[in-house]
Design a protein around this motif. Structure first.
Motif, PDB file in Angstrom:
ATOM      1  N   CYS A  13       0.770  -1.359  -0.052  1.00 44.92           N
ATOM      2  CA  CYS A  13       0.107  -0.079   0.110  1.00 44.92           C
ATOM      3  C   CYS A  13       0.852   1.411  -0.005  1.00 44.92           C
ATOM      4  O   CYS A  13       1.854   1.122   0.817  1.00 44.92           O
ATOM      5  CB  CYS A  13      -0.846   0.002   1.349  1.00 44.92           C
ATOM      6  SG  CYS A  13      -2.198   1.203   1.372  1.00 44.92           S
ATOM      7  N   LEU A  19      -8.990  -4.616  -3.681  1.00 46.65           N
ATOM      8  CA  LEU A  19      -9.225  -5.221  -2.223  1.00 46.65           C
ATOM      9  C   LEU A  19      -8.311  -6.421  -1.955  1.00 46.65           C
ATOM     10  O   LEU A  19      -8.663  -7.551  -2.154  1.00 46.65           O
ATOM     11  CB  LEU A  19     -10.641  -5.633  -2.126  1.00 46.65           C
ATOM     12  CG  LEU A  19     -11.368  -5.843  -0.889  1.00 46.65           C
ATOM     13  CD1 LEU A  19     -11.151  -4.995   0.018  1.00 46.65           C
ATOM     14  CD2 LEU A  19     -12.642  -6.512  -1.005  1.00 46.65           C
ATOM     15  N   HIS A  23      -6.186  -5.129   3.589  1.00 48.27           N
ATOM     16  CA  HIS A  23      -7.577  -4.647   4.058  1.00 48.27           C
ATOM     17  C   HIS A  23      -8.096  -5.312   5.478  1.00 48.27           C
ATOM     18  O   HIS A  23      -8.347  -6.543   5.234  1.00 48.27           O
ATOM     19  CB  HIS A  23      -8.692  -4.575   2.908  1.00 48.27           C
ATOM     20  CG  HIS A  23      -8.475  -3.506   1.742  1.00 48.27           C
ATOM     21  ND1 HIS A  23      -9.188  -2.165   1.746  1.00 48.27           N
ATOM     22  CD2 HIS A  23      -7.725  -3.659   0.837  1.00 48.27           C
ATOM     23  CE1 HIS A  23      -8.896  -1.580   0.627  1.00 48.27           C
ATOM     24  NE2 HIS A  23      -7.902  -2.499  -0.222  1.00 48.27           N
ATOM     25  N   LYS A  24      -8.148  -4.710   6.384  1.00 47.70           N
ATOM     26  CA  LYS A  24      -8.803  -5.038   7.601  1.00 47.70           C
ATOM     27  C   LYS A  24     -10.149  -4.773   7.918  1.00 47.70           C
ATOM     28  O   LYS A  24     -10.487  -4.928   8.967  1.00 47.70           O
ATOM     29  CB  LYS A  24      -7.724  -4.665   8.774  1.00 47.70           C
ATOM     30  CG  LYS A  24      -6.387  -4.770   8.587  1.00 47.70           C
ATOM     31  CD  LYS A  24      -6.030  -6.231   8.311  1.00 47.70           C
ATOM     32  CE  LYS A  24      -4.459  -6.500   8.305  1.00 47.70           C
ATOM     33  NZ  LYS A  24      -4.289  -7.709   7.943  1.00 47.70           N
ATOM     34  N   GLN A  25     -10.878  -3.976   7.024  1.00 47.59           N
ATOM     35  CA  GLN A  25     -12.279  -3.433   7.207  1.00 47.59           C
ATOM     36  C   GLN A  25     -12.922  -4.014   5.954  1.00 47.59           C
ATOM     37  O   GLN A  25     -12.409  -3.746   4.743  1.00 47.59           O
ATOM     38  CB  GLN A  25     -12.125  -2.192   7.467  1.00 47.59           C
ATOM     39  CG  GLN A  25     -13.595  -1.505   7.869  1.00 47.59           C
ATOM     40  CD  GLN A  25     -13.578  -0.148   8.117  1.00 47.59           C
ATOM     41  OE1 GLN A  25     -12.997   0.308   9.056  1.00 47.59           O
ATOM     42  NE2 GLN A  25     -14.378   0.656   7.444  1.00 47.59           N
TER      43      GLN A  25
END
Length: 256
Positions: A13, A19, A23-25
């Motif tokens: 990043c 995606l 990605h943690k959400q």
């Protein structure tokens, strides 16, 4: 976290796009830009809307299917543009989202067709999405600067027509310094009193695409807007009312 990822981590990043497993959400609000065409030519338009593409139903259905695969129980989809209300397949796109069990469907619009096209409004009311409604202020000069023409009467008519149909709207104001920073309180008051309005969103102008001349050291920030709300709301709001959250609060009537 998402149930599935669409890309691999390659360069890290923010160099990778999509995606990825970093990605943690999950996706709070998915947005599909169905076209780049528009029925206005606003001097302020971060999308730089004009002649360009229109997605096909097949493309939109693929995106919706992928949204469901990654989320499992997707919350919100917003159809945007350009101006999505001029896309000939918009009603079918809304229905396709409903068919996939997406809980809330939004249409981002300037309101022109809502104000002027009876059949379109009838069809839209049958689908009953939440209307994410461009509304920059309550002065004609605000629209002359940001939109290039006086749209105030059209905006008010569109909102009244939404109320007559029992539809919900979220007012979305593009805030530019020296233009409408002093109107945030009036916009809030108007929204609280209008029967169609279920929420108000303030978006500091993003100086990409088309925009008026600006000093980057004087751009409007989110804290500027918060202070404007507090200062112009006659004590209704205080600074402590505003806290950052990763997603919309679960008891909100409208997610945006």
């Amino acid at each position: 976290m998402p149930l599935e990822f669409s890309t691999e981590v390659k360069d890290g990043c923010p160099l990778d796009c999509g995606l990825c497993p970093e990605h943690k959400q999950h996706i709070c609000l998915a947005l599909i830009e169905v076209n780049t065409g528009c029925n206005l030519n606003c001097p302020v338009c971060f999308a730089n809307a004009g002649v360009g593409y229109s997605l096909t139903m097949e493309q939109v259905e693929f995106m919706l299917d992928r949204f469901v695969e990654t989320e499992g129980d997707p919350e919100v989809i917003q159809f945007s543009g350009g101006e999505p209300t001029i896309h000939p397949d918009l009603m079918e796109m809304i229905q396709a989202a409903k068919d996939r069990g997406i809980r809330q469907i939004m249409v981002n619009t300037n309101g022109v067709r809502i104000a002027r096209d009876d059949k379109f409004l009838d069809d839209l009311a049958k689908q009953n999405p939440v209307i994410y409604f461009q509304f920059d202020g309550l002065r004609p000069e605000t629209y002359l600067t940001i939109r290039g023409e006086d749209l105030l009467d059209m905006k008010l008519k569109a909102l009244d027509r939404l109320a007559e149909k029992g539809m919900d709207a979220v007012l979305v104001a593009a805030i530019e310094r020296g233009v409408n920073t002093d109107e945030v309180g009036a916009i809030l008051k108007f929204g609280l009193e209008h029967p169609a309005v279920r929420g108000v969103v303030f978006q500091p102008v993003t100086h990409v695409g088309r925009h008026i001349d600006f000093d980057p050291m004087e751009r409007v920030t989110i804290p500027d807007v918060i202070h404007g709300i507090v200062d112009q709301s006659d004590g209704r709001f205080v600074l402590e009312d505003f806290v950052p959250v990763p997603c919309c609060f679960p008891t909100c009537q409208v997610n945006s």
